[in-house]
Design a protein around this motif. Structure first.
Motif, short mmCIF file in Angstrom:
data_model
loop_
_atom_site.label_atom_id
_atom_site.label_comp_id
_atom_site.label_asym_id
_atom_site.label_seq_id
_atom_site.Cartn_x
_atom_site.Cartn_y
_atom_site.Cartn_z
N ALA A 47 0.80 -1.22 0.00
CA ALA A 47 0.00 0.00 0.00
C ALA A 47 0.83 1.27 0.00
CB ALA A 47 -0.95 0.00 1.21
N GLY A 48 2.15 1.16 0.12
CA GLY A 48 3.01 2.34 0.02
C GLY A 48 3.11 2.87 -1.40
N ALA A 49 2.68 2.09 -2.37
CA ALA A 49 2.64 2.58 -3.75
C ALA A 49 1.71 3.77 -3.85
CB ALA A 49 2.18 1.46 -4.69
N GLY A 50 2.04 4.72 -4.72
CA GLY A 50 1.10 5.82 -4.95
C GLY A 50 -0.23 5.31 -5.44
N LEU A 51 -0.18 4.24 -6.24
CA LEU A 51 -1.39 3.59 -6.75
C LEU A 51 -1.10 2.12 -6.97
CD1 LEU A 51 -4.31 3.91 -7.89
CD2 LEU A 51 -3.27 4.22 -10.15
N ILE A 52 -2.01 1.27 -6.52
CA ILE A 52 -1.98 -0.15 -6.84
C ILE A 52 -2.99 -0.41 -7.95
CG2 ILE A 52 -2.56 -2.47 -6.02
CD1 ILE A 52 -1.66 -1.60 -3.23
N ILE A 53 -2.55 -1.10 -9.00
CA ILE A 53 -3.47 -1.63 -10.01
C ILE A 53 -3.51 -3.13 -9.79
CG2 ILE A 53 -4.04 -1.81 -12.45
CD1 ILE A 53 -2.16 0.56 -12.96
N THR A 54 -4.69 -3.66 -9.52
CA THR A 54 -4.78 -5.08 -9.19
C THR A 54 -4.42 -5.96 -10.39
OG1 THR A 54 -7.05 -5.47 -9.96
CG2 THR A 54 -6.77 -4.59 -7.71
N GLU A 55 -4.22 -7.22 -10.07
CA GLU A 55 -4.12 -8.24 -11.11
C GLU A 55 -5.33 -8.15 -12.04
OE1 GLU A 55 -4.97 -12.15 -8.84
OE2 GLU A 55 -4.88 -10.52 -7.39
N ALA A 56 -5.13 -8.53 -13.29
CA ALA A 56 -6.22 -8.49 -14.25
C ALA A 56 -7.39 -9.33 -13.74
CB ALA A 56 -5.74 -9.01 -15.60
N THR A 57 -8.59 -8.78 -13.88
CA THR A 57 -9.79 -9.34 -13.23
C THR A 57 -10.92 -9.40 -14.24
OG1 THR A 57 -9.07 -8.42 -11.11
CG2 THR A 57 -11.41 -8.97 -11.33
N GLN A 58 -11.42 -10.61 -14.51
CA GLN A 58 -12.38 -10.77 -15.59
C GLN A 58 -13.74 -10.15 -15.24
OE1 GLN A 58 -10.41 -13.63 -14.95
NE2 GLN A 58 -11.69 -15.05 -13.81
N ILE A 59 -14.33 -9.52 -16.27
CA ILE A 59 -15.59 -8.81 -16.09
C ILE A 59 -16.79 -9.74 -16.15
CG2 ILE A 59 -14.67 -6.65 -16.97
CD1 ILE A 59 -16.11 -7.34 -19.66
N ARG A 60 -16.61 -10.94 -16.70
CA ARG A 60 -17.70 -11.91 -16.77
C ARG A 60 -17.08 -13.28 -17.02
NH1 ARG A 60 -20.82 -10.14 -22.41
NH2 ARG A 60 -19.47 -11.29 -23.84
N PRO A 61 -17.84 -14.36 -16.84
CA PRO A 61 -17.25 -15.70 -16.88
C PRO A 61 -16.52 -16.02 -18.18
CG PRO A 61 -19.39 -15.82 -15.83
CD PRO A 61 -19.26 -14.41 -16.34
N ASP A 62 -17.01 -15.55 -19.33
CA ASP A 62 -16.33 -15.91 -20.58
C ASP A 62 -15.11 -15.04 -20.84
OD1 ASP A 62 -17.34 -13.46 -21.47
OD2 ASP A 62 -18.34 -14.29 -23.24
N GLY A 63 -14.76 -14.17 -19.88
CA GLY A 63 -13.55 -13.36 -20.01
C GLY A 63 -12.32 -13.99 -19.43
N GLN A 64 -12.45 -15.17 -18.83
CA GLN A 64 -11.31 -15.82 -18.17
C GLN A 64 -10.43 -16.54 -19.18
OE1 GLN A 64 -12.32 -18.55 -15.03
NE2 GLN A 64 -10.20 -18.91 -14.47
N GLY A 65 -9.10 -16.42 -18.97
CA GLY A 65 -8.18 -17.08 -19.89
C GLY A 65 -7.14 -17.94 -19.23
N SER A 109 -11.88 -25.36 -21.35
CA SER A 109 -11.99 -25.93 -20.00
C SER A 109 -12.13 -24.86 -18.92
CB SER A 109 -10.77 -26.81 -19.70
OG SER A 109 -9.59 -26.03 -19.62
N LEU A 110 -11.78 -23.62 -19.24
CA LEU A 110 -11.86 -22.54 -18.27
C LEU A 110 -13.17 -21.77 -18.34
CD1 LEU A 110 -8.27 -21.11 -18.87
CD2 LEU A 110 -9.00 -22.51 -16.93
N LEU A 111 -13.97 -22.04 -19.35
CA LEU A 111 -15.16 -21.25 -19.63
C LEU A 111 -16.42 -22.01 -19.24
CD1 LEU A 111 -14.10 -19.85 -23.11
CD2 LEU A 111 -13.80 -18.82 -20.85
N PRO A 112 -17.55 -21.29 -19.10
CA PRO A 112 -18.81 -22.00 -18.83
C PRO A 112 -19.04 -23.11 -19.83
CG PRO A 112 -19.11 -19.63 -18.64
CD PRO A 112 -17.71 -19.83 -19.18
#
Length: 364
Positions: A47-65, A109-112
């Motif tokens: 949290a000492g960073a001026g800004l943290i950008i999180t790990e990439a986070t899928q917006i919906r189930p078919d967005g996962q890779g 295999s990662l998708l619905p």
């Protein structure tokens, strides 16, 4: 002249310094694509960073890779992210979530069940992804139908709203590294003949609509964008005229008054001179905070900010093994090496067990 350690106002984001933790996929999500409990400590430590950008986070189930990456489309996910943002805020940090759809860089295999990856194209990428079986070639995608695209844009907007519900300070839309938005941008991948293919105006349409939707939902001052104009990541290929494409894309976003533009210079995680590109041309077209990324060391970062070439510098892997990276940069302290074997998957080892300088001193 500004320094790397001076405060900065980026849109609505008041940042204590100009060091940014870049998004880092760590493949540690719990079942249900929920951020794991350990992620709370992991992000709070940084949290000492001026800004943290999180790990990439899928917006919906078919967005996962990739295996075990988190989402932000369920109530359970939002609740878990809320615990993380609370922990970061308690330490005085700022944190935004990177909204992600991988497009064709996925595996069935990662998708619905019954789904195949979606993209701008029906052509498969010549690359691999990580599944329960290890590294496997990505699956052949299908091209999104024109009538499906409004729902995709709405998914980004919904994810931005959920990010606010989860306590994030804002969002970064992932438009880089050969994932879905990049697949629409570049003519090396976009072979469409509808309103989203062909000339630059059409290929930038999805990006434009997504950024308009997200900004309308949470405000441009809490919205950022990541681009990588010439990276070859994920078999994306070079556009026939990347300068014209990305100049136009950024110009079209000016009315939104975005908080920041996060630009990967060269090949993501690779050579900075992989292909010609004039980043200063791009910067002249953007009025918000300018964030640079790709293999910056301490001196490069200090020089970039002092010279005015950048407002913010994003660091990736150095933040893995140096949770107090800002202090180490400020003091010129030695950097701890990272164990690449623990980058992806696993538990606390190589995730939350890297000591700070103070913790090293106690052990000594």
């Amino acid at each position: 002249m500004p320094t790397l350690f001076d405060p900065l106002q980026a849109g609505e984001l008041q940042l204590d310094n100009r060091v940014v933790m870049a998004p880092l996929t760590r493949n540690r999500a719990a079942p249900g694509r929920v951020p794991a409990a350990l992620a709370e400590a992991y992000y709070a430590q940084r949290a000492g960073a001026g800004l943290i950008i999180t790990e990439a986070t899928q917006i919906r189930p078919d967005g996962q890779g990739y295996l075990d990456t988190p989402g932000i489309y369920s109530a359970e996910q939002v609740a878990a992210w809320r615990r993380i943002t609370d922990a970061v805020h308690q330490r005085g940090g700022k944190i935004v979530v990177q909204l992600w759809h991988v497009g064709r860089i996925s595996h069935v295999s990662l998708l619905p069940k019954g789904d195949v990856p979606v993209s701008s194209t029906a052509r498969a990428a010549h690359t691999k992804t990580f599944t329960t079986q290890g590294f496997e070639p990505v699956s052949v995608p299908r091209a999104l139908r024109t009538e499906e695209i409004p729902a995709l844009v709405q998914s980004y907007r919904d994810a931005a709203r959920r990010a606010m519900d989860a306590g994030f300070d804002g969002v970064e839309v992932h438009g880089a590294n050969g994932y879905l938005i990049d697949q629409f941008l570049r003519d090396s991948c976009n072979d469409r003949t509808d309103a989203y293919g062909g000339p630059i105006e059409n290929r930038t349409r999805l990006l434009r609509e997504v950024m308009q939707a997200v900004s309308a939902e949470i405000g441009g001052g809490r919205t950022g964008l990541r681009l990588s104009p010439v990276t070859p990541s994920n078999d994306i290929g070079q556009d026939s005229d990347p300068q014209a494409l990305f100049n136009a894309a950024v110009e079209q976003l000016q009315p939104l008054k975005l908080a920041f533009l996060h630009v990967v210079e060269g090949a993501t995680g690779g050579p900075r001179d992989v292909a010609p590109f004039d980043y200063e041309q791009l910067r002249r077209r953007f009025e918000g905070a300018w964030m640079v990324n790709n293999a910056y060391d301490r001196q490069m970062a200090l020089d970039a900010v002092a010279s005015g070439r950048a407002d913010l510098v994003a660091f990736g892997r150095p933040f893995i093994s140096n949770p107090d990276l800002v202090r180490r940069l400020r003091e010129g302290a030695q950097m701890a090496p990272a164990d690449s074997k623990t980058f992806y998957g696993g538990g606390a080892r190589g995730y939350t067990d890297y000591p700070s300088l103070d913790e090293q001193a106690v052990k000594a």
